[in-house]
Design a protein around this motif. Sequence first.
Motif, mmCIF file in Angstrom:
data_model
loop_
_atom_site.group_PDB
_atom_site.id
_atom_site.type_symbol
_atom_site.label_atom_id
_atom_site.label_comp_id
_atom_site.label_asym_id
_atom_site.label_seq_id
_atom_site.Cartn_x
_atom_site.Cartn_y
_atom_site.Cartn_z
ATOM 1 N N GLY A 405 0.780 -1.228 0.000
ATOM 2 C CA GLY A 405 0.000 0.000 0.000
ATOM 3 C C GLY A 405 0.819 1.288 0.000
ATOM 4 O O GLY A 405 0.320 2.345 -0.354
ATOM 5 N N ASN A 406 2.069 1.185 0.403
ATOM 6 C CA ASN A 406 2.863 2.398 0.593
ATOM 7 C C ASN A 406 3.632 2.769 -0.680
ATOM 8 O O ASN A 406 4.698 2.216 -0.964
ATOM 9 C CB ASN A 406 3.830 2.171 1.768
ATOM 10 N N TRP A 407 3.072 3.711 -1.440
ATOM 11 C CA TRP A 407 3.726 4.142 -2.684
ATOM 12 C C TRP A 407 4.111 5.615 -2.611
ATOM 13 O O TRP A 407 4.126 6.319 -3.618
ATOM 14 C CB TRP A 407 2.805 3.882 -3.883
ATOM 15 N N THR A 408 4.401 6.088 -1.407
ATOM 16 C CA THR A 408 4.844 7.475 -1.266
ATOM 17 C C THR A 408 6.164 7.660 -2.001
ATOM 18 O O THR A 408 6.884 6.695 -2.283
ATOM 19 C CB THR A 408 5.087 7.827 0.220
ATOM 20 N N ARG A 409 6.473 8.916 -2.303
ATOM 21 C CA ARG A 409 7.710 9.188 -3.039
ATOM 22 C C ARG A 409 8.930 8.652 -2.302
ATOM 23 O O ARG A 409 9.895 8.216 -2.922
ATOM 24 C CB ARG A 409 7.860 10.695 -3.258
ATOM 25 N N GLU A 410 8.856 8.667 -0.978
ATOM 26 C CA GLU A 410 9.992 8.189 -0.174
ATOM 27 C C GLU A 410 10.204 6.691 -0.366
ATOM 28 O O GLU A 410 11.263 6.160 -0.055
ATOM 29 C CB GLU A 410 9.767 8.457 1.318
ATOM 30 N N ALA A 411 9.180 6.023 -0.829
ATOM 31 C CA ALA A 411 9.271 4.563 -0.939
ATOM 32 C C ALA A 411 9.701 4.111 -2.334
ATOM 33 O O ALA A 411 9.747 2.918 -2.612
ATOM 34 C CB ALA A 411 7.930 3.942 -0.571
ATOM 35 N N LEU A 412 10.023 5.065 -3.210
ATOM 36 C CA LEU A 412 10.321 4.682 -4.602
ATOM 37 C C LEU A 412 11.397 3.600 -4.701
ATOM 38 O O LEU A 412 11.222 2.602 -5.399
ATOM 39 C CB LEU A 412 10.729 5.910 -5.432
ATOM 40 N N ALA A 413 12.481 3.781 -3.975
ATOM 41 C CA ALA A 413 13.577 2.808 -4.082
ATOM 42 C C ALA A 413 13.127 1.430 -3.599
ATOM 43 O O ALA A 413 13.430 0.417 -4.229
ATOM 44 C CB ALA A 413 14.787 3.287 -3.282
ATOM 45 N N ASP A 414 12.387 1.423 -2.502
ATOM 46 C CA ASP A 414 11.896 0.136 -1.987
ATOM 47 C C ASP A 414 10.981 -0.545 -2.999
ATOM 48 O O ASP A 414 11.080 -1.745 -3.239
ATOM 49 C CB ASP A 414 11.130 0.340 -0.671
ATOM 50 N N ARG A 415 10.089 0.256 -3.562
ATOM 51 C CA ARG A 415 9.137 -0.331 -4.520
ATOM 52 C C ARG A 415 9.866 -0.779 -5.783
ATOM 53 O O ARG A 415 9.513 -1.784 -6.389
ATOM 54 C CB ARG A 415 8.032 0.669 -4.886
HETATM 55 C C1 LIG Z 1 6.392 4.346 3.437
HETATM 56 O O1 LIG Z 1 7.701 3.940 3.083
HETATM 57 C C2 LIG Z 1 8.686 4.918 3.372
HETATM 58 C C3 LIG Z 1 10.002 4.435 2.824
HETATM 59 O O2 LIG Z 1 10.150 3.070 2.942
HETATM 60 C C4 LIG Z 1 8.738 5.156 4.878
HETATM 61 O O3 LIG Z 1 9.703 6.138 5.160
HETATM 62 C C5 LIG Z 1 7.365 5.617 5.345
HETATM 63 O O4 LIG Z 1 7.378 5.745 6.745
HETATM 64 C C6 LIG Z 1 6.303 4.618 4.933
HETATM 65 N N1 LIG Z 1 5.006 5.165 5.245
HETATM 66 C C7 LIG Z 1 4.068 4.457 5.826
HETATM 67 C C8 LIG Z 1 2.782 5.130 6.067
HETATM 68 O O5 LIG Z 1 4.235 3.294 6.159
#
Ligand SMILES: *[C@@H]1O[C@H](CO)[C@@H](O)[C@H](O)[C@H]1NC(C)=O
Length: 499
Positions: A405-415
């Motif tokens: 579910g977590n596709w925030t910009r911060e998660a790009l590398a993880d995704r």
């Molecule tokens: C989503 O993933 C990012 C990077 O992995 C992390 O920093 C952030 O806390 C996550 N957000 C949620 C809501 O889990």
Amino acid sequence: MAGVNGDRKGKKDDNGIGTAIDFMLSNAKLVLGVGGAAMLGIATLAVKRMYDRTISAPTSPTKMQQMGKRSWEEPAWVGSSPRVLNPDMKSTVSRSLQSLPTTSCSFEPDCLRRAVGRSAVGGSGATRSSLMQARMRLSLQEHLWDFYQTRVNIPAEEQAVARRAALDICAELRVFLHAKLPDMPLREMYLSGSLYDDLQVVTADHAQLMVPLVLEKNLWSSIPGEDTIMNIPGFWLVRRENLEYFPRSSSYWDRCMVGGYLSPKSVLEVFDKLVAGSINWPAIGSVLDYIIRPVVPSETLTLEVQYETDRRLYVDFLPLLVMEDGTSLIAKPHRLAAERHENLWRQSFRVAETARLRALDQEDGGCRYACLKAAKAACKLNPALHRLNSSQLTNAILLLSEKEGNWTREALADRFLQLLRALVGHLEAGRLPCALNPKVNLFCELTEQEVDELGYTLYCALSDPEQLLRTAAEPIQSGPAGGGMSMPMNPDRQMDTPI
Ligand SMILES: *[C@@H]1O[C@H](CO)[C@@H](O)[C@H](O)[C@H]1NC(C)=O
Ligand SMILES: *[C@@H]1O[C@H](CO)[C@@H](O)[C@H](O)[C@H]1NC(C)=O
């Protein structure tokens, strides 16, 4: 010298491929657990490939001849001096393995909790390595966004010029076809593809010209591929009906009927004669200030438009059927066993799958689009990945979105890493279900060798994803040896599922 062990009799087994594979597999089982089991085959293959490459980089010409004669079953190292995996290779493999639990842990909360729990209770080793991995991810994150800005995205102006060229060609063809064949039942042609929905990457170099045919409802019916003896979901037959009441040539398209079915190949041939054969492209080109020529040979009908000295646009001319229930079928032949599949129309999911991806991003401000574009660019820039196209990547991301579910910009590398890993898993299984119709296997047209090459390249990229972001000029180091790879003529165009 890495790769050659001078000690003839000594530690043959210790250094041989068998030991390396054993070593790797036992490690893999430890770190991957059940969930990663699907990757073992590809991992084994990776080691084998590396080994083969050390073998096929012989130290002397005599050796090479010797090797050439030997078959796969009787590897050259049996009975001669054993060769070892060189340290680079060994470390690539072990790095791949080490990086796997990280990627899986960050996606599966249960697993994460366990890992955190373990490191809290136990050794500092786990903490140190997860810190290191966090650092690696941070920089991958930075590199990905940098790659996105500098390499992936195409300047708006370049896109506009390419669209202009495509539109000019479309207009010419429209006029020509209406004048030459006024009774051919067509709907308005239109342009489509990634150039029109902000999904084209690296260079603006391809577009699809959709040519919708009008079929009489009572004369033609569509049969899904899974209901035919070919049993291929995702492809369709279009059968001529009511021949006894409406004899041959009641429909304009009867001329393209083969064995009672509307043949996409025959439809393409009709257009090919016109578009490639009788239009005076040099003359039109000089008026429009382009150099235009049909691409031969081409699996579909394609025009190459050189619109600036160093810019080329490939326009695919694609006959299209829209069935009553909205199913879109395009005249893009099945890649393999072409004769047996000659009458099959390909279902296109492009509009629906792209819309779904966009909708998901709009709901949560996500980075799925960015992730897709980065992956597309990586595939476009790396020859070993040319066989992966937009449709496959889009669907892999859609499937991932069902779990993650977590596709925030911060998660790009993880995704992005998760996408690579998912692709390796799908390749290993030989199956990538279409998110819109799980019966469709989007890998069904890859040969076994292509599956291996892709799996191997992506597997190696898991341990060093940044290698995928380097520019085209630098080939990826751990990519396959290349010997058996056949390059498509215009690999870039592979990237898009039309419509
Ligand atoms: C989503 O993933 C990012 C990077 O992995 C992390 O920093 C952030 O806390 C996550 N957000 C949620 C809501 O889990
Ligand atoms: C996607 O790529 C595969 C493998 O190269 C190919 O068989 C398939 O036709 C492509 N899909 C489309 C819709 O172009």
